[in-house]
Design a protein around this motif. Structure first.
Motif, short mmCIF file in Angstrom:
data_model
loop_
_atom_site.label_atom_id
_atom_site.label_comp_id
_atom_site.label_asym_id
_atom_site.label_seq_id
_atom_site.Cartn_x
_atom_site.Cartn_y
_atom_site.Cartn_z
N ILE A 168 0.84 -1.20 0.00
CA ILE A 168 0.00 0.00 0.00
C ILE A 168 0.87 1.25 0.00
N CYS A 169 1.97 1.22 0.76
CA CYS A 169 2.90 2.36 0.76
C CYS A 169 3.49 2.57 -0.62
N LEU A 170 3.85 1.49 -1.30
CA LEU A 170 4.40 1.59 -2.65
C LEU A 170 3.35 2.10 -3.63
N PHE A 171 2.10 1.70 -3.42
CA PHE A 171 1.01 2.17 -4.29
C PHE A 171 0.78 3.67 -4.11
N ILE A 172 0.82 4.13 -2.87
CA ILE A 172 0.61 5.55 -2.59
C ILE A 172 1.65 6.40 -3.32
N GLU A 173 2.85 5.88 -3.42
CA GLU A 173 3.91 6.60 -4.14
C GLU A 173 3.93 6.27 -5.63
N GLU A 174 2.88 5.56 -6.09
CA GLU A 174 2.71 5.22 -7.50
C GLU A 174 3.86 4.37 -8.05
N VAL A 175 4.38 3.51 -7.20
CA VAL A 175 5.44 2.58 -7.62
C VAL A 175 4.82 1.34 -8.24
N ILE A 176 3.67 0.90 -7.70
CA ILE A 176 2.97 -0.26 -8.24
C ILE A 176 1.52 0.13 -8.54
N PRO A 177 0.86 -0.57 -9.47
CA PRO A 177 -0.51 -0.21 -9.85
C PRO A 177 -1.55 -0.73 -8.86
N LEU A 178 -2.75 -0.18 -8.96
CA LEU A 178 -3.84 -0.55 -8.06
C LEU A 178 -4.24 -2.01 -8.25
N TRP A 179 -4.26 -2.50 -9.51
CA TRP A 179 -4.72 -3.86 -9.74
C TRP A 179 -3.85 -4.89 -9.01
N ALA A 180 -2.57 -4.59 -8.85
CA ALA A 180 -1.68 -5.51 -8.13
C ALA A 180 -2.09 -5.60 -6.66
N ILE A 181 -2.40 -4.45 -6.07
CA ILE A 181 -2.86 -4.42 -4.67
C ILE A 181 -4.14 -5.23 -4.52
N LEU A 182 -5.08 -5.04 -5.45
CA LEU A 182 -6.38 -5.71 -5.36
C LEU A 182 -6.22 -7.23 -5.45
N ILE A 183 -5.35 -7.68 -6.34
CA ILE A 183 -5.13 -9.13 -6.47
C ILE A 183 -4.59 -9.71 -5.17
N ILE A 184 -3.62 -9.04 -4.60
CA ILE A 184 -2.99 -9.56 -3.38
C ILE A 184 -3.94 -9.50 -2.19
N VAL A 185 -4.66 -8.39 -2.05
CA VAL A 185 -5.62 -8.27 -0.95
C VAL A 185 -6.72 -9.31 -1.08
#
Length: 221
Positions: free
Chosen positions: A129-146
């Motif tokens: 989530i920290c990496l996503f906030i800094e736009e290092v990884i995309p949202l879809w990656a977070i959603l898959i993992i969560v």
């Protein structure tokens, strides 16, 4: 005679008052001793539980989950991301240690079996989530993992409640965790091929979910 009788009566009344006071003090002491015994028993049990070093390491890892984002976004701290990364690595070390110690010294508990993987999942999700906030990884990656972690948590709860099966970490989950540690390292320090490594880590976590479902639900049949 009357005076003596009055004195005797007063002394008798005073003696009764003292007796009542003494009885009251005794009751208070008994109550205090009872409460002290309860507190000592509670401390003994908590102490005995915490003396299980693997459980203590798992608890420590929960504390690290909150420290990571604090350091990661603390711009006033020099090399804040390096310090956050150090916390991330420390969490990984405690993960390896608690599992080794629990197996080596036969300190495996149901609490540890449930909380150890939960601490891993929460740390991983927090970092991503920290990496996503800094736009290092995309949202879809977070959603898959969560989604994957949520399915695993619900599956573990179902198996424990309905089949009394305590789900443990397996080699596939450990491999996925290791690959995510490598991927997070590459992403934080912007190493070459970081996105490709992250893609492999996502694929491994989906594979871990499939194997998790196959192994544990088949075990319950």
């Amino acid at each position: 005679m009357t005076s003596l009788f009055c004195i005797s009566t007063d002394e008798f009344a005073l003696a009764e008052v003292k007796q009542v006071q003494n009885e009251g003090i005794c009751l208070i002491l008994i109550e205090l001793i009872t409460e002290a015994e309860f507190i000592m028993l509670l401390i003994y049990r908590i102490g005995g539980w915490l003396m299980n070093l693997p459980n203590a390491l798992t608890l420590f890892r929960f504390v690290l989950i909150g420290i990571f984002p604090y350091l990661y976004f603390l711009e006033g701290l020099e090399n804040n991301k390096v310090w956050a990364f150090a916390v991330f690595i420390l969490a990984g070390i405690t993960d390896v240690l608690d599992g080794f110690i629990a197996r080596r010294f036969n300190l495996i508990t149901k609490w540890g079996k449930l909380m150890d993987p939960l601490a891993d999942k929460l740390m991983l999700i927090t970092v991503l989530i920290c990496l996503f906030i800094e736009e290092v990884i995309p949202l879809w990656a977070i959603l898959i993992i969560v989604l994957k972690e949520l399915l695993m948590i619900l599956g573990a709860a179902f198996l424990y409640r309905n089949r009394k099966i305590v789900v443990q970490s397996n080699i596939y989950g450990k491999l996925a965790t290791f690959l995510f540690y490598v991927a997070v390292t590459a992403l934080i320090f912007k190493l070459p091929f970081a996105n490709y490594i992250f893609g492999v880590a996502i694929f491994s976590t989906i594979l871990a979910l499939v194997k998790y479902a196959d192994l544990n639900f088949r075990k319950g049949n």
